[in-house]
Design an enzyme around this catalytic site. Structure first.
Site, short mmCIF file in Angstrom:
data_model
loop_
_atom_site.label_atom_id
_atom_site.label_comp_id
_atom_site.label_asym_id
_atom_site.label_seq_id
_atom_site.Cartn_x
_atom_site.Cartn_y
_atom_site.Cartn_z
CB CYS A 40 51.18 88.98 68.60
SG CYS A 40 51.02 88.31 70.38
CB CYS A 63 44.21 68.91 59.11
SG CYS A 63 44.13 67.79 60.29
#
Ligand code: SAH
Length: 474
Positions: A73, A427
């Site tokens: 990117c 998480c």
């Protein structure tokens, strides 16, 4: 030895922080180096020094790490969303595996040898790009006043234009181009959060990976979109377009979505199917069982559908159900894990704090023809102590809390209920380790731990952990 601002040092990077900074040591003094990766040896300049550590900038790479890769990117440094993009995917996985291990040892207080004996290798992705089914792009204007969409540059609210985040689906770019073109042509303003004026705030895009269905929701500071038919005409030319809606958010807030959603074209939601996989076999083939979910703009739904199948199937495997069990699924969201469990349990009870999610869960139960799952709205730590005794002995409890982990009251109720097995989906390895310590002090034993990569390129890691009672059997 004290180190000061603007001083130059040479350091080898050995680890990485949650924010993606390289971590290295010079004589026991820790340096956090932005844009350095594990294995780099670099000359760095101290920007901010504390007693035992400092933040530094990478001045010169003396010996680049063999694990460095060219980030795909072009704007990855400004964005900061993919903190690990310059590190090879293989090394990203090792980093995450280590992160979970270290948390269990340092925060959980478990012996390293024990941790190594229960840890299974991280479940990585086959394709660590284009995996996200959801994108939320802020909309603004550039210096010339042209509408732009992109992402907020690290910790600011200035938008760096980028219509094609490499984690998102290819369709995002086309959809955003159409919206920006429409804004230009029809003179539709972008929202300006400093003045509170302007119309278009954000664009939410979702795609059902198995159904191919696309959803676009334009978040506006107002209650109508000018020349809406023109925009709809353009968007509906994109194959797969299923739902176009508008979210009304006129408040001066960082919260992206408004409470009211108006469907402008097509269905109010899209659907997606999640397959159960056999985690015991190589390549994790489908078992033939599948579940279909309807997702509306406000519903919570896991963002990486391919890895979600593996994660849920792992939960199912760890739960070890035979069809006779009573199971609680705490922090159940729209009931995705609950429905997986229901296929192999006698009865499942789900608990979730967001009422809309529970409405979705009840709909999902009906759609999938399931009759042994019941849902409660409320806090896990309040619902569980209140209701569990009505339903007899609980055999398995699954928890999937947000980053802050489980509430103490929830953990102590779980211990009191004495289920045979607990499956903890986390998480955040730090709160996982903290909670596992409590559960183990309460008579549970860690049996299996498996990190799962749901967020390639980023520092986040998901973990599934199986605990069981240490009752001695004769
Ligand atoms: N298991 C689901 C959702 C996990 S995300 C899935 O895989 O899709 C965690 C969920 O916990 C969110 O839906 C959040 O709304 C919910 N939540 C947060 N705090 C809670 C609490 N105290 N009690 C119950 N649910 C809670």
């Amino acid at each position: 030895m004290e180190y000061k601002k603007n001083q130059y040092l040479t350091v080898t990077i050995e680890d990485m922080s949650d924010k993606g900074e390289g971590i290295g040591k010079v004589d026991g003094f820790t340096l956090f180096v932005k844009d350095a990766v594990i294995g780099d040896t670099a000359q760095v300049k101290i920007m901010k020094a504390k007693k035992h550590y400092a933040y530094a900038h990478l001045e010169k790479l003396l010996a680049p790490s063999p694990h460095r890769v060219e980030p795909v990117c072009p704007t990855h440094r400004q964005c900061g969303g993919c903190q690990l993009q310059a590190l090879s995917y293989e090394q990203q996985l090792l980093f995450k595996q280590r992160k979970v291990c270290n948390s269990l040892v340092r925060i959980g207080g478990f012996e390293e040898e024990f941790v190594n004996s229960v840890m299974e290798p991280i479940l990585g992705m086959e394709q660590p790009f284009r995996y996200r089914n959801k994108a939320q792009y802020p909309v603004g204007v550039d210096k010339e006043g042209n509408p732009i969409a992109g992402f907020y540059a690290g910790r600011t609210h200035s938008i760096v234009p980028n219509l094609n985040c490499s984690l998102g689906v290819e369709e995002n770019e086309k959809i955003l181009e159409i919206i920006l073109e429409y804004m230009k042509l029809k003179k539709v303003s972008a929202y300006d959060e400093t003045t509170g004026r302007g119309l278009v705030r954000h664009v939410l895009i979702r795609k059902g990976f198995t159904s191919g269905e696309l959803m676009v929701c334009v978040v506006v500071n107002g209650n109508s979109l000018p020349a809406q038919e023109y925009l709809i005409g353009k968007l509906t030319q994109i194959p797969g377009m299923t739902s176009i809606s508008m979210s009304i958010n006129t408040e001066n807030t960082n919260v992206i979505m408004g409470r009211e959603i108006r469907t402008l074209w097509g269905r109010p939601d899209i659907s997606d199917t999640i397959h159960v996989r056999d985690m015991q076999k190589e390549g994790y083939p489908f078992t033939g069982r599948e579940l279909t979910f309807h997702i509306s703009p406000l519903s919570f739904y896991q963002v990486n559908p391919v890895q979600t199948e593996k994660l849920y199937s792992l939960v199912l495997e760890y739960a070890g159900l035979t069809g006779r069990e009573t199971v609680w699924d705490l922090y159940c969201g729209i009931g995705t894990i609950s429905l997986f469990l229901a296929g192999q349990a006698k009865q499942v009870y789900g608990v979730e704090i967001v009422p809309q999610a529970i409405e979705d869960a009840r709909e999902n139960v009906k759609r999938n023809g399931i009759d042994n799952a019941e849902f409660f709205v409320g806090k896990a730590e309040e619902v569980l102590p209140e209701f569990n005794e009505r339903f007899g002995q609980t055999d398995v409890i699954v928890v999937d809390p947000p980053r802050k982990g489980c509430d103490e009251a929830c953990l102590s109720t779980m211990i009191r209920m004495q289920p045979e097995r607990i499956v903890y989906v986390s998480c955040d390895p730090a709160t996982l380790a903290r909670d596992l310590k409590v559960l183990c002090e309460g008579g549970y034993e860690i049996k299996r731990v498996r990190p799962t990569d749901m967020f390639g390129g980023t520092g986040h890691v998901e973990t599934v952990c199986l605990l069981s009672t240490c009752r001695v059997s004769y």
